[in-house]
Design an enzyme around this catalytic site. Structure first.
Site: not given
Ligand code: GDP
Length: 426
Positions: A13, A40, A225
Site C-alpha cells: 500500500d 490492489g 505487497q
Molecule cells: P499500492 O498497493 O502500493 O499500489 O498502494 P494503493 O494503491 O493500495 O494505496 C495507495 C493509495 O494512496 C491509493 O489510494 C492512491 O491513489 C493514493 N496515493 C498514491 N500516492 C499518493 C500521494 O502521494 N498522496 C496521496 N494523498 N495519495 C496517494
C-alpha cells in the site's frame, strides 16, 4: 537498456500503482512477478479511481505489454472478471496484445480459497490476517508439486492429470476439516471454459521477456505487497507466501538475475500496515485516527482500516538495502501537512531495553522492540499542487532530506497526491 523494478519498502500500500503507471511511460514491458489478486494497485485517471488486482499497472499506457509472470498465482475466474470490468470502464484490454499471462503461472482454485478460510479460522487468535483469496494455499501446492498451471487450461489431458493429483492430495484434508471433496468434473468444465476466454493471452512469457531484454527493450518489473512481506526476509510468519522482494524477480519472470539494474523503492512519508503482525511505530491515539482519515487509509482490496504509524527509518533502511534500491520514491508527503511535530524512528530498543539499542532490523522479537524517535518540525499548507522541490515548505524539505540521510538512498521522486502528475522530481 535498464530492466527496472518498482517495489514497496514496507508492508504494501505504498502507492506503487501510481508510481508504476508513471514510470511505465519509459517502459515497453511491465511484468508482475509475485503475489496474486490480493494486491490492489490504485490508478487515478482523469479523476476516476481504478483499482487493479492482477492486471499490471501499465494497462492504461498504450503500447506497453503487460505480463502476469510465472511467479504470480492466478485466479482465472477473477482475471476474467477483472478484464471484463476494465473493458466496461473503457480500458482497452486486448488479450495477447497488451495483456499476457505466463503458461507456467500457478492457478488459484476454489479449493485454495476454501482452505485459506479454514486455516485462518483454525488459527484463532494467531491468525495471519490473509485476504482469504487462496494465495497461500496455491503457493503451498506449487511447492508440494500438486498445483495446476495456467497452461493446463489449454490442455485437457494435462489438466485431468493435474486435477487427479490435487484431488488425491487434498480430499483427505478437506474431509478432516469438514469441507467438501473436490468435484473434479465440474472444476474441469469451468477451467476449460475460462481457459478458452484467456487462451489468446496465455504464452511462454519467460521466453518473450528474455528475447525482449536481449533486443534492448525496456522492462519494468512490478512488485506487489512489499519487502517486509517477503516470505524469507519479512516479518515471518506475518508475511505473504512469495518472494515479494526483488529476490523474486528472476524466479517470477524468467529473466536472468543480472538483468535488473535499477530498483525504485516506494515508501510513504509515514507507515501503514494491513492485517496482523508487528509494527513498531504504530500509533493508537488520536493522531492515528487523524492520519488514517487524512491519508484515507483503508485497504483497496479489502476495505479494512489500515494500521498507521510514524516513518520507521530502521525498517526502511533494511528493506532498501535488501531490495538493492538505487533510489527511493516518497509518497503521500501531502498527507502529513498539519501534523506537528513529526516523529521518525531512528533505532529500536530491543526488548524495550535502552541498553540494547540497535539500528538494525531484527528477525525475531520485533513485537517487543521500543522505537526511539527523532523529532522533525511539521509543516502546513496544501502541497498537492507543488511541482518544484524548491516550492515545498522548508520544513517539508528538511523532513525529506532527513529521511534520505537515515535511509542512505537518494529520494529522487516525491509524490504529493494520487494523480499521475502530482509528483516532484529531485
Ligand atoms: P499500492 O498497493 O502500493 O499500489 O498502494 P494503493 O494503491 O493500495 O494505496 C495507495 C493509495 O494512496 C491509493 O489510494 C492512491 O491513489 C493514493 N496515493 C498514491 N500516492 C499518493 C500521494 O502521494 N498522496 C496521496 N494523498 N495519495 C496517494
Amino acid at each position: 537498456m535498464p530492466t527496472s523494478c518498482v517495489i514497496g519498502l514496507l508492508w504494501g500500500d505504498e502507492g506503487k500503482g501510481k508510481i508504476i503507471d508513471l514510470f511505465a511511460a519509459e517502459a515497453d514491458w511491465v511484468v508482475r512477478y509475485a503475489g496474486g489478486h490480493n494486491a490492489g494497485h490504485t490508478l487515478v485517471r482523469d479523476g476516476e479511481r481504478l483499482v487493479l488486482h492482477l492486471v499490471p499497472s501499465a494497462i492504461l499506457r498504450p503500447g506497453v505489454r503487460n505480463v502476469i509472470g510465472n511467479g504470480v498465482v492466478v485466479d482465472p475466474f477473477h482475471l476474467r472478471s477483472e478484464v471484463l470490468g476494465l473493458r466496461e470502464r473503457g480500458v482497452d484490454v486486448q488479450l495477447g496484445q497488451n495483456l499476457l499471462v505466463s503458461e507456467a503461472a500457478h492457478v488459484i482454485l476454489p479449493v485454495h480459497k476454501a482452505l485459506d478460510a479454514m486455516a485462518e479460522e483454525r488459527r484463532g487468535a494467531a491468525k495471519i490476517g490473509t485476504t482469504g483469496r487462496g494465495i497461500g494455499p496455491a503457493y503451498a501446492d506449487r511447492a508440494s508439486r500438486c498445483g495446476v498451471r495456467v497452461g493446463d487450461l489449454l490442455r485437457p489431458e494435462s489438466l485431468d492429470a493435474s486435477l487427479q493429483r490435487l484431488k488425491s492430495e487434498k480430499d483427505a484434508l478437506l474431509e478432516a476439516w469438514g469441507g467438501d471433496p473436490i468435484d473434479a468434473d465440474a472444476l474441469r468444465r469451468d477451467l476449460l471454459e475460462v481457459g478458452e476466454f484467456l487462451a489468446p493471452a496465455i504464452a511462454d512469457t519467460g521466453h518473450l521477456l528474455r528475447e525482449a531484454h536481449r533486443s534492448g527493450a525496456r522492462v519494468l518489473c512490478e512488485g506487489a505487497q512489499g519487502v517486509l512481506l517477503d516470505v524469507d526476509h519479512g516479518t515471518y510468519p506475518f508475511v505473504t507466501s512469495s518472494s515479494a522482494s526483488t529476490g523474486g524477480v528472476a524466479g517470477g519472470t524468467g529473466l536472468p538475475p543480472t538483468a535488473l539494474t535499477q530498483v525504485r523503492g516506494v515508501v510513504k512519508a509515514y507507515a501503514t500496515r494491513v492485517g496482523s503482525g508487528p509494527f513498531p511505530t504504530e500509533l493508537r491515539c488520536d493522531v492515528a485516527h487523524r492520519l488514517r482519515e487524512a491519508g484515507r487509509e483503508y485497504g483497496s482490496t479489502t476495505g479494512r482500516p489500515r494500521r498507521v504509524g510514524w516513518f520507521d527509518a530502521v525498517a526502511v533502511r533494511y528493506s532498501a538495502q535488501l531490495a538493492g534500491a538505487t533510489e527511493v520514491v516518497l509518497t503521500n508527503l501531502d498527507v502529513l501537512s498539519g501534523f506537528r511535530p513529526l516523529q521518525v524512528c531512528v533505532a529500536y530498543d530491543l526488548g524495550g531495553d535502552p541498553e540494547r539499542r540497535s539500528e538494525n532490523f531484527p528477525a525475531f522479537e520485533l513485537d517487543r522492540v521500543r522505537p526511539v524517535f527523532r523529532e522533525f518540525q511539521g509543516f502546513d499548507g496544501d502541497l498537492s499542487s507543488v511541482r518544484e522541490y524548491s516550492d515545498l515548505p522548508a520544513a517539508a524539505r528538511a523532513y525529506v532530506e532527513g529521511l534520505e540521510e537515515l535511509i542512505g538512498v537518494p529520494i529522487r521522486t516525491v509524490s504529493v497526491g494520487p494523480g499521475r502528475d502530482q509528483v516532484i522530481a529531485r
